[in-house]
Design a protein around this motif. Sequence first.
Motif, PDB file in Angstrom:
ATOM      1  N   LEU A 150       0.861  -1.173   0.000  1.00  0.00           N
ATOM      2  CA  LEU A 150       0.000   0.000   0.000  1.00  0.00           C
ATOM      3  C   LEU A 150       0.900   1.225   0.000  1.00  0.00           C
ATOM      4  O   LEU A 150       2.108   1.123   0.216  1.00  0.00           O
ATOM      5  N   VAL A 151       0.322   2.383  -0.255  1.00  0.00           N
ATOM      6  CA  VAL A 151       1.059   3.642  -0.194  1.00  0.00           C
ATOM      7  C   VAL A 151       0.500   4.457   0.964  1.00  0.00           C
ATOM      8  O   VAL A 151      -0.711   4.695   1.033  1.00  0.00           O
ATOM      9  N   ALA A 152       1.370   4.856   1.878  1.00  0.00           N
ATOM     10  CA  ALA A 152       0.995   5.741   2.972  1.00  0.00           C
ATOM     11  C   ALA A 152       1.460   7.144   2.610  1.00  0.00           C
ATOM     12  O   ALA A 152       2.590   7.328   2.149  1.00  0.00           O
ATOM     13  N   LEU A 153       0.576   8.116   2.808  1.00  0.00           N
ATOM     14  CA  LEU A 153       0.859   9.515   2.463  1.00  0.00           C
ATOM     15  C   LEU A 153       0.538  10.418   3.633  1.00  0.00           C
ATOM     16  O   LEU A 153      -0.448  10.179   4.342  1.00  0.00           O
ATOM     17  N   VAL A 154       1.291  11.469   3.780  1.00  0.00           N
ATOM     18  CA  VAL A 154       0.899  12.573   4.638  1.00  0.00           C
ATOM     19  C   VAL A 154       0.649  13.744   3.704  1.00  0.00           C
ATOM     20  O   VAL A 154       1.527  14.129   2.921  1.00  0.00           O
ATOM     21  N   LEU A 155      -0.568  14.269   3.762  1.00  0.00           N
ATOM     22  CA  LEU A 155      -0.949  15.418   2.948  1.00  0.00           C
ATOM     23  C   LEU A 155      -1.166  16.621   3.838  1.00  0.00           C
ATOM     24  O   LEU A 155      -1.598  16.492   4.987  1.00  0.00           O
ATOM     25  N   LYS A 156      -0.875  17.793   3.297  1.00  0.00           N
ATOM     26  CA  LYS A 156      -1.027  19.045   4.041  1.00  0.00           C
ATOM     27  C   LYS A 156      -1.827  20.019   3.193  1.00  0.00           C
ATOM     28  O   LYS A 156      -1.668  20.075   1.967  1.00  0.00           O
ATOM     29  N   GLY A 157      -2.674  20.788   3.870  1.00  0.00           N
ATOM     30  CA  GLY A 157      -3.419  21.828   3.179  1.00  0.00           C
ATOM     31  C   GLY A 157      -4.475  22.434   4.083  1.00  0.00           C
ATOM     32  O   GLY A 157      -4.702  21.968   5.202  1.00  0.00           O
ATOM     33  N   GLU A 158      -5.100  23.483   3.592  1.00  0.00           N
ATOM     34  CA  GLU A 158      -6.195  24.104   4.331  1.00  0.00           C
ATOM     35  C   GLU A 158      -7.315  23.082   4.482  1.00  0.00           C
ATOM     36  O   GLU A 158      -7.757  22.490   3.494  1.00  0.00           O
ATOM     37  N   ASN A 159      -7.766  22.872   5.729  1.00  0.00           N
ATOM     38  CA  ASN A 159      -8.847  21.923   6.010  1.00  0.00           C
ATOM     39  C   ASN A 159      -8.614  20.576   5.318  1.00  0.00           C
ATOM     40  O   ASN A 159      -9.540  19.991   4.741  1.00  0.00           O
ATOM     41  N   ALA A 160      -7.386  20.104   5.380  1.00  0.00           N
ATOM     42  CA  ALA A 160      -6.996  18.891   4.648  1.00  0.00           C
ATOM     43  C   ALA A 160      -7.859  17.684   5.000  1.00  0.00           C
ATOM     44  O   ALA A 160      -8.218  16.904   4.115  1.00  0.00           O
ATOM     45  N   ILE A 161      -8.210  17.527   6.260  1.00  0.00           N
ATOM     46  CA  ILE A 161      -8.960  16.337   6.667  1.00  0.00           C
ATOM     47  C   ILE A 161     -10.317  16.295   5.976  1.00  0.00           C
ATOM     48  O   ILE A 161     -10.664  15.304   5.331  1.00  0.00           O
ATOM     49  N   SER A 162     -11.081  17.364   6.077  1.00  0.00           N
ATOM     50  CA  SER A 162     -12.412  17.362   5.454  1.00  0.00           C
ATOM     51  C   SER A 162     -12.323  17.370   3.930  1.00  0.00           C
ATOM     52  O   SER A 162     -13.134  16.735   3.254  1.00  0.00           O
TER      53      SER A 162
END
Length: 133
Positions: free
Chosen positions: A71-83
Amino acid sequence: MTEKTLVLIKPDAVERNLIGSILVEYERNGLKVLDMKLINASTEMAEQHYAEHSGKPFFNRLVSYLTRSPLVALVLKGENAISRVRALNGTTDPEDSQDNTIRALYGLSMAENTVHASDSLESATRERSIWFS
């Protein structure tokens, strides 16, 4: 608010060579990849990831699915990234997902739904510690 969230591109998507197509959706929507790795999940990692489902009838199937291939695990960043990531992914069942969400486009079934995303800041922190320890 700028947030970090965890995403897993699950084994069914990796097996079908969809990593790039899925990454494009996140990046096209203004999210930045902070960390990424291809990994064969251990049983222990999968059990930790799905700990809230421990003891439920489908728990062993979840663990088997997550550990069956890379699988590929990613950490993403951004405004209101979770929603934002959760909206981009669509609902758990691809058949119920809105058109053009990742799960509507690529998900095979409720059991093989292509991606996972953290549902809260707490979950994102806990899940990042599992996949990026």
